[in-house]
Every structure is written in structure tokens, then in C-alpha cells.
Scaffold this motif. Structure first.
Motif, PDB file in Angstrom:
ATOM      1  N   PRO A 248      -7.981  11.569   3.588  1.00 27.81           N
ATOM      2  CA  PRO A 248      -8.931  10.480   3.816  1.00 27.81           C
ATOM      3  C   PRO A 248      -9.662  10.081   2.543  1.00 27.81           C
ATOM      4  CG  PRO A 248      -9.849  12.547   4.577  1.00 27.81           C
ATOM      5  CD  PRO A 248      -8.470  12.854   4.114  1.00 27.81           C
ATOM      6  N   LYS A 249      -8.971   9.458   1.581  1.00 27.74           N
ATOM      7  CA  LYS A 249      -9.594   9.155   0.303  1.00 27.74           C
ATOM      8  C   LYS A 249     -10.240   7.793   0.255  1.00 27.74           C
ATOM      9  CE  LYS A 249      -5.380   7.411  -1.884  1.00 27.74           C
ATOM     10  NZ  LYS A 249      -4.487   7.561  -3.021  1.00 27.74           N
ATOM     11  N   GLU A 261      -3.078  -1.079  12.774  1.00 32.38           N
ATOM     12  CA  GLU A 261      -1.930  -1.081  13.679  1.00 32.38           C
ATOM     13  C   GLU A 261      -1.000  -2.247  13.405  1.00 32.38           C
ATOM     14  OE1 GLU A 261      -1.012   1.317  15.601  1.00 32.38           O
ATOM     15  OE2 GLU A 261      -2.762   2.439  14.947  1.00 32.38           O
ATOM     16  N   HIS A 262      -1.570  -3.416  13.080  1.00 31.82           N
ATOM     17  CA  HIS A 262      -0.736  -4.571  12.723  1.00 31.82           C
ATOM     18  C   HIS A 262       0.093  -4.277  11.478  1.00 31.82           C
ATOM     19  CE1 HIS A 262      -1.627  -7.817  15.507  1.00 31.82           C
ATOM     20  NE2 HIS A 262      -2.906  -7.510  15.481  1.00 31.82           N
ATOM     21  N   ILE A 263      -0.538  -3.678  10.481  1.00 34.71           N
ATOM     22  CA  ILE A 263       0.171  -3.365   9.234  1.00 34.71           C
ATOM     23  C   ILE A 263       1.270  -2.336   9.489  1.00 34.71           C
ATOM     24  CG2 ILE A 263      -0.072  -2.287   6.957  1.00 34.71           C
ATOM     25  CD1 ILE A 263      -2.854  -3.533   6.778  1.00 34.71           C
ATOM     26  N   TRP A 264       0.942  -1.280  10.229  1.00 39.26           N
ATOM     27  CA  TRP A 264       1.929  -0.227  10.509  1.00 39.26           C
ATOM     28  C   TRP A 264       3.111  -0.784  11.299  1.00 39.26           C
ATOM     29  CZ3 TRP A 264       3.525   4.216   8.852  1.00 39.26           C
ATOM     30  CH2 TRP A 264       4.312   5.032   9.664  1.00 39.26           C
ATOM     31  N   HIS A 305      -4.006   7.152   7.131  1.00 37.43           N
ATOM     32  CA  HIS A 305      -3.816   7.122   8.585  1.00 37.43           C
ATOM     33  C   HIS A 305      -2.583   7.902   9.065  1.00 37.43           C
ATOM     34  CE1 HIS A 305      -7.090   4.266   9.029  1.00 37.43           C
ATOM     35  NE2 HIS A 305      -6.579   3.563   8.049  1.00 37.43           N
ATOM     36  N   HIS A 306      -1.662   8.209   8.140  1.00 34.60           N
ATOM     37  CA  HIS A 306      -0.463   8.941   8.553  1.00 34.60           C
ATOM     38  C   HIS A 306      -0.181  10.158   7.668  1.00 34.60           C
ATOM     39  CE1 HIS A 306       0.773   6.023  11.639  1.00 34.60           C
ATOM     40  NE2 HIS A 306       0.292   5.112  10.816  1.00 34.60           N
ATOM     41  N   TYR A 313       7.357   8.826   2.821  1.00 38.09           N
ATOM     42  CA  TYR A 313       7.667   7.882   3.899  1.00 38.09           C
ATOM     43  C   TYR A 313       9.116   7.413   3.797  1.00 38.09           C
ATOM     44  CZ  TYR A 313       7.406   3.559   6.665  1.00 38.09           C
ATOM     45  OH  TYR A 313       7.633   2.554   7.574  1.00 38.09           O
ATOM     46  N   LEU A 314       9.537   7.036   2.594  1.00 37.47           N
ATOM     47  CA  LEU A 314      10.918   6.584   2.411  1.00 37.47           C
ATOM     48  C   LEU A 314      11.898   7.729   2.631  1.00 37.47           C
ATOM     49  CD1 LEU A 314      10.688   4.305  -0.770  1.00 37.47           C
ATOM     50  CD2 LEU A 314      10.576   3.634   1.632  1.00 37.47           C
ATOM     51  N   ASN A 315      11.547   8.903   2.143  1.00 36.50           N
ATOM     52  CA  ASN A 315      12.478  10.033   2.244  1.00 36.50           C
ATOM     53  C   ASN A 315      12.699  10.479   3.684  1.00 36.50           C
ATOM     54  OD1 ASN A 315      13.021  10.169  -0.487  1.00 36.50           O
ATOM     55  ND2 ASN A 315      11.315  11.574  -0.913  1.00 36.50           N
TER      56      ASN A 315
END
Length: 370
Positions: A248-249, A261-264, A305-306, A313-315
Motif C-alpha cells: 500500500p504505497k 474496478e473499471h481499470i482492472w 490493490h492486487h 502480472y505478465l508472468n
């Protein structure tokens, strides 16, 4: 004293426009977009004064000003497009953006001889053409104005609609404004193409309607915080920086739940549809450019958030793709599968695969073989 009611209306609108342009010029939010809008409103205000100039026959007193701003409407479509693009994408202006004003520059060049004439020569030219049909070039550029405006109205609306966050409440006002702008030009074209059924619209009416939309854009812009920033803090980080820490930076600058949520959702939808992770050299800046989502916001959604870095994420997708590939064709060469799924080397493939699955690629293949 102004003799025509529309002249008084245009004068009041022009004064208001110059004031609004000045306020937008110093407004601290959505800076580039507001600066573009400020220039546009200032030019429109000059154009409104030009309507008074001709309606009140002031050109007889100041003939040297004739034709100096006649072609300003050819710039309005370009200003609209650049304003929308700057507002939703924060794309920096570049020299090539002058292309959006091409027809304005062409009009100036074609009519340069008239523009450079003395006041006496211009006044004689105007008096000679009173009651006669305009010259071919004047008619051509008069038709170009609604054409250019209509094209850019559609392009600007499509630009907004294709943005992943177009349907969020933060952009509903812009969608309404662009819709009104399109309606204006539909009415204009209806009057041009069906003059027998619709009374031809006076140019003063068009100026009133267009002025209304532009000024409404201005006032709405003044009320907006930075469009995609929570808490009014500017989104200024370098888009080429890949944030690798998680946690949480972002503190008080966390995105609101609906925007997150829209972005995700938009990010996941793009990743699944286009599989950009197959490119081993994919960067955060490239993904941001492809999705239309700020690189800072992609990083914030992933990190805060994740709990994921951009590469993690890509991996995840790359490792899942390898697993699917090995399950369908277990005899396939492991290195070929790795390159197909976006890994750049054997060592990184082995390390990342084991990190995500707890097994080496060879052990995983043995496990799934019957």
C-alpha cells in the motif's frame, strides 16, 4: 451603440469568453487540456467579434481587418480533438499535431493575396462582391468548415467511447457535450442537404449553438479535478518507470473503488483479448499506450490493490500459457514453448516458472504426462 440584437449577444459572449479563457489558462487541474481549451475559447471570442465587425458594418471604418480571421472555424475541429485526447489520455502535444489544422493553413495560403492587401483594396473587393455569388474558393472553404467540424466531432466522440473508462461518471459530462456537438452538426447538414424541407439556418444561429457548447465545456472543465486522479493530486510520474514493489504505497491517493474496478476490468479484458504478454519486451508504457490507461494507474491497481508488480502480472499469464501448451502438446520442445509464451531466455523461464508453480518446467511436464 450596437444596432443588432445578435451583435449585443455576441459581444457579451466574447467578453465572457475572454474571461473564461484567462481562468482556464491559470487553472491548476488537467493543465494541458485546459490550455488547449483556453486558446480555443479565445479564438472563438475573436471570431464572435468578427461577426459584430461585419453585422455592424465596422469593416468600412477598419477595412484593414477584413479577412484576417475568416478561416478560424477551420481550426475548431482540431482543437476539440486535441482537447478530448489531452483530457482522457494526457498525451503530450507534438509537432505533428499541427496536421489537425491543415485546412486552416491551406485556406490562408490560397487566400494569402487577399489577406495581404491594403485596407482600401479589401474594401473595394467587398463592395464589388456585394449582391454577387462568392468566388469558388470562398464557397469551397465555406463548405469545408462544416465538413471538417463534422469529421472531428465524430472522431472526438469515438476517441472518448473507445477509452476503457468512457462510461464512468467522471466522463459523463464530456460524453453529453460531445453528443450535443454532434447534434448541432447533424442539424446543420440537414439544413444544407434538405433546404426545401428545413429553413436554412442562419450563420448567427450556428455561432450561438457552437459558442454555447464550447463555453459549457469550459465551465465544466473548471469544475473537474484531474480526471483520473483521486484527491486532486496530479498524475505526474514518469510513464516509462516500471514499479516493481507491491504494497500500500499510495496512501491517501488510493483510487476510489469504482474507478479501480473499471481499470482492472478494462486491463484484464485487453490482456485476455490481445495477449500482449507474448511479446517478451513489453513495457508498462507500451501497455498504457495500447489500453489508453495511465501507466501510473496500471501500476497502482496492480501494486496497491492486487499486490503484483507489472512483471509478475505478465508472468502469471505466461506461465499459465506454458502450462496449457504443455498439456495439449507435451512432447513439444520446452524452450520453443517458452519463447512462444513470451519468455526471453531459458534461465528466466526456469526461474519464473518455478516461482509460480513450485516446479521446474521439466518436472511439471513429467507430472502431467500419463
Amino acid at each position: 451603440m450596437l444596432a443588432h440584437p445578435t451583435s449585443m449577444l455576441f459581444f457579451a459572449a466574447a467578453v465572457q469568453g475572454f474571461f473564461l479563457a484567462g481562468v482556464l489558462g491559470v487553472h491548476g487541474k488537467n493543465t494541458q487540456a485546459n490550455h488547449i481549451l483556453a486558446v480555443w475559447i479565445a479564438l472563438l471570442s475573436v471570431d464572435l467579434l468578427q461577426q459584430i465587425y461585419y453585422a455592424e458594418a465596422l469593416y468600412k471604418m477598419f477595412p484593414q481587418l477584413i479577412s484576417l480571421v475568416n478561416f478560424l472555424p477551420l481550426t475548431y475541429g482540431g482543437f476539440l480533438f486535441l482537447y478530448v485526447r489531452s483530457l482522457i489520455h494526457t498525451t503530450p502535444l507534438q509537432f505533428k499535431d499541427l496536421f489537425h489544422f491543415l485546412f486552416f493553413f491551406v485556406a490562408i495560403v490560397v487566400n494569402l493575396q487577399v489577406v495581404l492587401q491594403s485596407g482600401t483594396e479589401k474594401l473595394q473587393l467587398v463592395e464589388q462582391t456585394i449582391g454577387k455569388s462568392p468566388s469558388w474558393n470562398i464557397q469551397l472553404f465555406a463548405l469545408l468548415m462544416p465538413i471538417v467540424a463534422s469529421i472531428y466531432a465524430v472522431l472526438s466522440y469515438r476517441l472518448l467511447q473507445r477509452h476503457p473508462l468512457a462510461n464512468t461518471p467522471r466522463l459523463s459530462w464530456l460524453r453529453v457535450m460531445l453528443g450535443l456537438n454532434m447534434i448541432i452538426w447533424i442539424v446543420v447538414w440537414s439544413s444544407i442537404l434538405a433546404p426545401n424541407y428545413l429553413q436554412h439556418i442562419n450563420s448567427s444561429v450556428i455561432y450561438i449553438l457552437v459558442s454555447l457548447v464550447i463555453y459549457m465545456l469550459g465551465y465544466f472543465s473548471l469544475r473537474q479535478p484531474d480526471i483520473f486522479v483521486h484527491g486532486g493530486i496530479a498524475d505526474t510520474p514518469n510513464p516509462n518507470v516500471v514499479h516493481k514493489d507491491s504494497g500500500p504505497k499510495y496512501g491517501d491517493n488510493r483510487l476510489p473503488d469504482d474507478l479501480r474496478e473499471h481499470i482492472w476490468s478494462a486491463l484484464e479484458s485487453y490482456i485476455r483479448e490481445h495477449a500482449p504478454w507474448r511479446a517478451s519486451n513489453l513495457t508498462l508504457a507500451q501497455l498504457a499506450d495500447s489500453t489508453g490507461i495511465s501507466s501510473h494507474h496500471i501500476s497502482q491497481v496492480l501494486n496497491d490493490h492486487h499486490g503484483l508488480s507489472f512483471n509478475d502480472y505478465l508472468n502469471q499469464y505466461r506461465v499459465n500459457a506454458v502450462c496449457v501448451e504443455l498439456q495439449s502438446t507435451p512432447a513439444k520442445n520446452l524452450l520453443d514453448v517458452a519463447f512462444l509464451c513470451g519468455f526471453s531466455s531459458k534461465s528466466s523461464f526456469n526461474a519464473i516458472f518455478k516461482k509460480h508453480t513450485g516446479k521446474t518446467p521439466s518436472d511439471y511436464r513429467k507430472q502431467i504426462q500419463p
